[in-house]
Design a protein around this motif. Structure first.
Motif, short mmCIF file in Angstrom:
data_model
loop_
_atom_site.label_atom_id
_atom_site.label_comp_id
_atom_site.label_asym_id
_atom_site.label_seq_id
_atom_site.Cartn_x
_atom_site.Cartn_y
_atom_site.Cartn_z
N ALA A 239 2.46 -14.48 4.01
CA ALA A 239 1.72 -15.08 2.90
C ALA A 239 0.61 -14.15 2.43
O ALA A 239 0.42 -13.94 1.22
CB ALA A 239 1.15 -16.44 3.32
N HIS A 240 -0.13 -13.57 3.38
CA HIS A 240 -1.17 -12.61 2.99
C HIS A 240 -0.54 -11.37 2.36
O HIS A 240 -1.08 -10.81 1.40
CB HIS A 240 -1.99 -12.22 4.22
N SER A 241 0.58 -10.94 2.90
CA SER A 241 1.22 -9.74 2.39
C SER A 241 1.67 -9.90 0.95
O SER A 241 1.42 -9.03 0.10
CB SER A 241 2.42 -9.38 3.28
N VAL A 242 2.33 -11.01 0.62
CA VAL A 242 2.82 -11.19 -0.76
C VAL A 242 1.65 -11.38 -1.72
O VAL A 242 1.73 -10.95 -2.89
CB VAL A 242 3.82 -12.36 -0.85
N ALA A 243 0.57 -12.00 -1.26
CA ALA A 243 -0.60 -12.15 -2.13
C ALA A 243 -1.23 -10.80 -2.43
O ALA A 243 -1.64 -10.52 -3.57
CB ALA A 243 -1.62 -13.09 -1.50
N GLN A 244 -1.29 -9.94 -1.43
CA GLN A 244 -1.89 -8.62 -1.63
C GLN A 244 -1.04 -7.73 -2.52
O GLN A 244 -1.55 -6.77 -3.11
CB GLN A 244 -2.10 -7.95 -0.27
N ARG A 245 0.25 -8.00 -2.62
CA ARG A 245 1.13 -7.18 -3.47
C ARG A 245 1.32 -7.80 -4.85
O ARG A 245 2.25 -7.43 -5.57
CB ARG A 245 2.50 -7.02 -2.80
N ALA A 246 0.46 -8.73 -5.24
CA ALA A 246 0.65 -9.45 -6.50
C ALA A 246 0.07 -8.74 -7.71
O ALA A 246 0.25 -9.19 -8.84
CB ALA A 246 0.04 -10.85 -6.40
N LEU A 247 -0.65 -7.63 -7.51
CA LEU A 247 -1.25 -6.94 -8.65
C LEU A 247 -0.18 -6.17 -9.43
O LEU A 247 0.84 -5.77 -8.87
CB LEU A 247 -2.32 -5.96 -8.15
N PRO A 248 -0.42 -5.92 -10.73
CA PRO A 248 0.55 -5.14 -11.51
C PRO A 248 0.67 -3.72 -10.96
O PRO A 248 -0.28 -3.16 -10.43
CB PRO A 248 -0.07 -5.12 -12.92
N ARG A 249 1.87 -3.16 -11.09
CA ARG A 249 2.07 -1.79 -10.62
C ARG A 249 1.45 -0.77 -11.57
O ARG A 249 1.06 0.31 -11.16
CB ARG A 249 3.56 -1.52 -10.46
N GLY A 250 1.38 -1.11 -12.85
CA GLY A 250 0.74 -0.23 -13.83
C GLY A 250 -0.62 -0.74 -14.22
O GLY A 250 -1.20 -1.63 -13.57
N ARG A 251 -1.16 -0.22 -15.30
CA ARG A 251 -2.47 -0.64 -15.77
C ARG A 251 -2.41 -1.97 -16.50
O ARG A 251 -3.40 -2.69 -16.56
CB ARG A 251 -3.07 0.41 -16.71
#
Length: 628
Positions: free
Chosen positions: A55-67
Motif C-alpha cells: 500500500a505504501h509502495s503504490v502510493a509512493q509511485r503515484a506521481l506522474p513520470r513526466g512533468r
C-alpha cells in the motif's frame, strides 16, 4: 453538529492537465488517505504485512513520470483525483493473476521500497465489527472491493465510481458487476476509517523472536517506526510560529500549504467592500469579532485545520472536503462566544468553524460546510455557536434586521432578534430536530431586497426556505410551512442548500369528508446530488401531514422535472378504505386498481392491505410514476 465522514477533496474545477507539483502536493496532503485506500483494495491473500508495505509502495509511485499528465475527467481536485486513480489502478493490478506469456506488472511484484527487515508490520486490531467487515471484503474481487471503498471512504456516487473504475482499466461489464456486488455489503463508512484499516498506524513484531535480544528488538522497532511513519509522511520542517494547540505534529508542506498556516497572510476584507462589489456572498464578508488581532488563536485555528489532532472533533457536511486549506484563507470572524473562542474562515469553497474552550485547547472542534456558488440569500448567516438547544448566528453585513418565527404558529407575532454591532445575534431556541415536533423556530433575515426565511438543519449555514412551483420558487412566508415544517427534520445534516414547499393539488375527499391538501417538499444539496423529496398528504383539521412517498434520487418535484404523483390509503369517517391520489396540474390521467380517470385526481375503493400500482400520464403521452 452531527459528525460525518469527509468526502474526497474538492477544487473549483478540474484542469486539462496537471503538473507534478500539483500531484506531489495532493500526495503529501492526503498520503494517509491514499495508503488506506490502497490497503483496502489490495488482495487480502497478500497477508497484512505485505499489504501494508505494498500500500505504501503504490502510493509512493503515484506521481506522474513526466512533468505533466492528463487530468482525470472526474470532478474535484485534479491533483488528488490523479494520484487516487494511480493508486487505485496499481492496487487492482496487484490482484491480477500472473501469466506465463506476459511480463508481470510492477504492482504484482513484492515492493522494493519501503522495505523493513526482521519485522512484521500490521495495523492495530479492531473489534468484531471491523473483523466481520474485513471478512466480507475478502470475499469480494478487486473491482467490487474498489467500488465499496470508493462509495464508503471517498463518498463517491455510482456515476463517479463507474468513471473512476473505467479509467483504472476495468471493462464496463466488470464495473457493472462490481457496483452490484458492492451494494450487497452493508455500507459502513465509519468502520472503513477505523484503525483496523490504517496502514500508517502500525504494530511491529519480530520475525524471529528466539534469536534476538530484548534491546535489539526495541532498536529495530524504533527504526522501523521512523522509516515507515517518519520518512513516508515527511519530517517536521519549515518555519514555526509557536504552539499549535490541538493540532497534530507538523509534517513537510508545499509552499502554498505553508503559507496557509501563516496568520499574517489571511485575507481581511474591508467593512464596506460588499457595497460596491458585483458579488454578494461570503467573499465580501469583512473580518469581525474582538479577537481578529489574536495571532496565537488564528495560528492554532489554521494549524488544526491543516492537521487536526486526535482529540479534535471534526465534522463535515456531506459532499464537503475536510482537508487542509489550498492556500491562505479569508478571515470572517474571531471572538469569544459564551464559553468558547470561535474562528470562522472561508477558502472560496468552504466555511470552516474552529472552536476551543476559553480555558485551553482540549475539546476543540472543527466544522466544515460547503458553500460554493452561494448567493446573497444563501450567505446571509453562519452558525457561531450551539449550546443548550440554542443557536447563535453571525449575520452578513448587508442584513438590516433579523427575527424568529415559529412555523407551527403562523399567526403568532415574530420575535425580533437583537444583534450586536458586529452582526452577532442573541441566542434563540433552535428547531425541534428530535422527539416530538411541537415548535419549529426559523430565522428571517431582512435586507434591501426583502425578507428571506431560513431554517437551521444542523449545518453551519441555514437552509433557505422557498415555496411555489419548482421551476419558479419564491421566498416563503411562515404560513407556507405551517403544516409541513416538521418534515424538515428529514433533511437534517445532509448538506442541504434550500428546501422548497409546493402545494401542488387540493382534492375533495369521498363521502363529503372535506378537502385534502397535497404538498411536495424538495431539499436541494450543496453537492448537487442526493435531493430529498417528500410528498405529503394532509386531511381537513389535521395538525400534521402524512408522508405519502419519498425519494433521494428522483428528479420529480424539481426544476428539471416539475411533475409529481402520489397516493395513500385513506379511511373515511364511515370506515371505508380508499386509495386517494393526486398529480400536479400537467398530469392528464391517473390509473390505479384497474381504473383510469381523466384529470390529476383519483379516489377508488380498495381493501385495506391491497397492493396497488399507481401511474399517471401527461397530454403528450409521457408516463408519470410515484417517487421511489
Amino acid at each position: 453538529m452531527q459528525q460525518s465522514e469527509p468526502s474526497s477533496p474538492a477544487a473549483p474545477a478540474p484542469a486539462d492537465v496537471i503538473d507534478v507539483e500539483q500531484a506531489e502536493a495532493a500526495l503529501v496532503e492526503h498520503y494517509p488517505r491514499l495508503v488506506r485506500l490502497a490497503y483496502l483494495v489490495l488482495p487480502p491473500g497478500l497477508g497484512r504485512n505485505r499489504r501494508v508495505l505494498t500500500a505504501h509502495s503504490v502510493a509512493q509511485r503515484a506521481l506522474p513520470r513526466g512533468r505533466t499528465a492528463p487530468a482525470p475527467t472526474a470532478g474535484g481536485d485534479p491533483g488528488y483525483a490523479y494520484v487516487r486513480l494511480r493508486v487505485l489502478r496499481s492496487a487492482l493490478e496487484a490482484g491480477l493473476p500472473l501469466r506465463r506469456a506476459a511480463w508481470p506488472k510492477r504492482a504484482q511484484l513484492p515492493p522494493l521500497l519501503p522495505q523493513v527487515w526482521g519485522l512484521r508490520l500490521f495495523p492495530k486490531s479492531g473489534g468484531a465489527d471491523e473483523l466481520a467487515l474485513d471478512q466480507r471484503l475478502s470475499a469480494l474481487d478487486g473491482p467490487a472491493r474498489a467500488a465499496y471503498v470508493l462509495r464508503g471512504l471517498e463518498r463517491l456516487d455510482d456515476s463517479a465510481i463507474r468513471t473512476t473504475l473505467l479509467a483504472a482499466g476495468c471493462t464496463p461489464d466488470v464495473v457493472a458487476t462490481a457496483l452490484g456486488t458492492a451494494a450487497t455489503v452493508e455500507a459502513q463508512p465509519a468502520l472503513l476509517a477505523s484503525p483496523e484499516f490504517d496502514p500508517c498506524s502500525l504494530h511491529a513484531r519480530p520475525t524471529d523472536l528466539m534469536r534476538r535480544r530484548q534491546h535489539a528488538k526495541a532498536a529495530v522497532a524504533g527504526l522501523a517506526a521512523v522509516v515507515v511513519c517518519g520518512a513516508l509522511l515527511g519530517l517536521p520542517g519549515g518555519e514555526s510560529w509557536g504552539p499549535d494547540g490541538a493540532a497534530a505534529p507538523p509534517y513537510a508542506l508545499n509552499p502554498a500549504g505553508q503559507a496557509a498556516l501563516d496568520p499574517a497572510k489571511l485575507t481581511r476584507v474591508a467593512p464596506t467592500a460588499w457595497e460596491s462589489s458585483p458579488r454578494t456572498d461570503f467573499s465580501v464578508w469583512p473580518a469581525r469579532g474582538a479577537l481578529t488581532g489574536d495571532k496565537d488563536l488564528l495560528r492554532r485555528a489554521l494549524a488544526v485545520w491543516a492537521r487536526p489532532g486526535g482529540s479534535v472533533r471534526v465534522s463535515a457536511t456531506p459532499g464537503t472536503a475536510a482537508g487542509a486549506p489550498p492556500g491562505p484563507a479569508q478571515l470572517l470572524y474571531a471572538g469569544e462566544i459564551d464559553q468558547a473562542r470561535v474562528v470562522l474562515l472561508f477558502d472560496g469553497l468552504r466555511v470552516v468553524r474552529y472552536a476551543e474552550p476559553k480555558d485551553g485547547t482540549s475539546g476543540a472542534a472543527l466544522d466544515f460546510a460547503r458553500v460554493d456558488g452561494a448567493d446573497a440569500a444563501q450567505s446571509g448567516a453562519v452558525v457561531l455557536d450551539r449550546s443548550d438547544g440554542n443557536v447563535r448566528y453571525l449575520t452578513a453585513p448587508w442584513v438590516t434586521a433579523a427575527s424568529v418565527h415559529d412555523l407551527l404558529k403562523p399567526d403568532a407575532a415574530a420575535q425580533k432578534l437583537s444583534r450586536s454591532a458586529d452582526g452577532t445575534t442573541a441566542p434563540f431556541a433552535g428547531p425541534a430536530l428530535s422527539g416530538s415536533c411541537t415548535s419549529w423556530n426559523a430565522l428571517a433575515l431582512t435586507d434591501a431586497t426583502g425578507t428571506r426565511l431560513t431554517s437551521d438543519l444542523g449545518e453551519l449555514v441555514p437552509a433557505r426556505l422557498t415555496t411555489g412551483r419548482p421551476d419558479a420558487p419564491h421566498d416563503s412566508a411562515p404560513a407556507d410551512w405551517a403544516a409541513t415544517a416538521c418534515s424538515l427534520a428529514a433533511a437534517r445534516s445532509h448538506g442541504v442548500r434550500s428546501v422548497n414547499s409546493w402545494s401542488y393539488a387540493e382534492q375533495p375527499l369521498p363521502e363529503a369528508n372535506g378537502t385534502a391538501q397535497w404538498v411536495c417538499t424538495r431539499a436541494e444539496t450543496w453537492q448537487g446530488g442526493s435531493p430529498r423529496t417528500l410528498t405529503l398528504f394532509r386531511t381537513p383539521g389535521a395538525t400534521a401531514s402524512v408522508v405519502a412517498a419519498k425519494s433521494q434520487t428522483s428528479p420529480a418535484c424539481g426544476a428539471r422535472d416539475p411533475l409529481v404523483l402520489a397516493g395513500v390509503r385513506w379511511k373515511s369517517r364511515a370506515g371505508v378504505w380508499y386509495l386517494v391520489a393526486a398529480g400536479s396540474k400537467k398530469v392528464d390521467s391517473v390509473t390505479a386498481a384497474g381504473s383510469t380517470v381523466p384529470g390529476n385526481l383519483l379516489a377508488v375503493k380498495v381493501a385495506r392491505g391491497a397492493k396497488v400500482s399507481l401511474t399517471g400520464s401527461t397530454g403528450g403521452g409521457g408516463k408519470v410514476t410515484t417517487l421511489k
